[in-house]
Design an enzyme around this catalytic site. Structure first.
Site, mmCIF file in Angstrom:
data_model
loop_
_atom_site.group_PDB
_atom_site.id
_atom_site.type_symbol
_atom_site.label_atom_id
_atom_site.label_comp_id
_atom_site.label_asym_id
_atom_site.label_seq_id
_atom_site.Cartn_x
_atom_site.Cartn_y
_atom_site.Cartn_z
ATOM 1 N N GLU A 104 14.108 -3.695 30.034
ATOM 2 C CA GLU A 104 12.998 -2.788 30.341
ATOM 3 C C GLU A 104 13.552 -1.455 30.805
ATOM 4 O O GLU A 104 14.578 -1.385 31.476
ATOM 5 C CB GLU A 104 12.125 -3.413 31.436
ATOM 6 C CG GLU A 104 10.869 -2.657 31.769
ATOM 7 C CD GLU A 104 10.001 -3.425 32.757
ATOM 8 O OE1 GLU A 104 9.390 -2.782 33.624
ATOM 9 O OE2 GLU A 104 9.953 -4.674 32.673
ATOM 10 N N ASP A 106 11.981 2.129 32.605
ATOM 11 C CA ASP A 106 10.758 2.560 33.297
ATOM 12 C C ASP A 106 10.781 4.006 33.754
ATOM 13 O O ASP A 106 11.800 4.499 34.236
ATOM 14 C CB ASP A 106 10.535 1.751 34.590
ATOM 15 C CG ASP A 106 10.415 0.263 34.368
ATOM 16 O OD1 ASP A 106 9.946 -0.133 33.304
ATOM 17 O OD2 ASP A 106 10.790 -0.487 35.282
ATOM 18 N N GLU A 108 8.253 5.370 36.725
ATOM 19 C CA GLU A 108 7.226 4.950 37.677
ATOM 20 C C GLU A 108 6.942 6.117 38.610
ATOM 21 O O GLU A 108 7.841 6.590 39.312
ATOM 22 C CB GLU A 108 7.689 3.724 38.469
ATOM 23 C CG GLU A 108 7.896 2.494 37.592
ATOM 24 C CD GLU A 108 8.552 1.342 38.319
ATOM 25 O OE1 GLU A 108 8.321 0.196 37.916
ATOM 26 O OE2 GLU A 108 9.305 1.593 39.289
#
Length: 293
Positions: A104, A106, A108
């Site tokens: 993953e 990301d 954020e």
């Protein structure tokens, strides 16, 4: 108060040597959670979190290497406890939405109380292991206008960019024992949900539900990557696994050019507030391999 976690996943892929180049939401994505919390205004997609539910979407395809971009306008006002996230996620071998060995990548966006800045947290998971966070402030207010957030994922590195300015480069250091995501195709996910156990000041500041619904708006969806064929048994033998077939395989894409390198140094000097590779106390001096290479 409770927290908002808006996740937009971005992945890179292979189906044929044809690139997936598109900017239409309906061509690229479909809702996979609480479609009644989606709304559309022209080419803008609004995702809403309220006291009843959040919502989410996922890409119709999976990808291996390439570039994904989206324009996002974040939750306005008191966004404490909220997280708007952009991520690309590789599913496990069972093709589930979650898995012990998932990869993953990301973005954020960690909300804050009115008047305090958003923090942008980036993270990388490889085979289910994350803990590779960096946090930055931004040089603009991300709630007043759309800004472009993108991942460029190649065999050499993952470059996180904001309005085409690199804020982080996660380099492939496998030759020296570091971990790097390159063996799983990724799907793109987006969602908004409650995450007030950690989003603002380590979870001490909660989301004020009197300010709900919380809305983040997305537009400008762009995927310039290789679609991964579901008939492919493994990444290496797939069309997208072939070296030198795509623009991101060209030698000039193996690193940042001089101008981009200057931009990255400026961001690190002015806006970097946390880097896991500098946090020796957190890892009891047993630093992740890529931090000591």
């Amino acid at each position: 108060m409770s927290s908002l976690f808006l996740v937009v996943g971005v992945m890179a892929m292979a189906l044929r040597l044809n690139l997936a180049i598109s900017s239409d939401f309906d061509q690229l994505f479909l809702p996979n959670w609480a479609p009644d919390h989606f709304s559309t205004e022209a080419d803008h997609i609004k995702l809403t979190l309220d006291t009843i539910s959040g919502c989410g979407f996922q890409s119709k395809k999976k990808y291996l290497f390439g570039k994904v971009s989206m324009q996002v306008k974040l939750v306005e006002g008191d966004s404490a406890g909220t997280v708007t996230a952009l991520y690309k996620k590789m599913d496990d071998v069972q093709m589930a939405s979650e898995g012990a060995n998932h990869d993953e990548v990301d973005f954020e966006f960690l909300g804050n109380v009115s008047g305090e800045p958003y923090l942008v947290q980036t993270n990388v998971y490889v085979n289910g292991t994350g803990n590779r966070e960096q946090r930055h402030t931004l040089w603009f207010d991300p709630t007043t206008a759309f800004h472009t957030y993108s991942f460029l994922w190649t065999r050499h590195s993952i470059i996180f960019q904001v309005d085409e300015v690199p804020i982080r480069v996660f380099a492939n250091k496998e030759e020296n024992g570091g971990a790097y995501p390159k063996n799983q195709a990724m799907g793109i996910h987006g969602s908004v949900w409650n995450a007030d156990d950690w989003a603002t000041q380590g979870g001490r500041v909660k989301t004020n539900w009197s300010h709900s619904p919380f809305v983040s708006t997305f537009t400008g969806f762009a995927i310039d990557a290789c679609e991964f064929s579901p008939e492919s048994d493994d990444v290496v033998s797939s069309e997208c696994g072939k070296i030198g077939e795509f623009w991101w395989d060209k030698p000039k894409m193996s690193g940042l050019n001089k101008h981009k390198s200057h931009q990255l140094r400026w961001v690190r000097r002015r806006h970097l507030v946390y880097d896991y590779c500098l946090d020796t106390g957190r890892f009891n001096e047993d630093m992740p391999r890529e931090c000591i290479l």
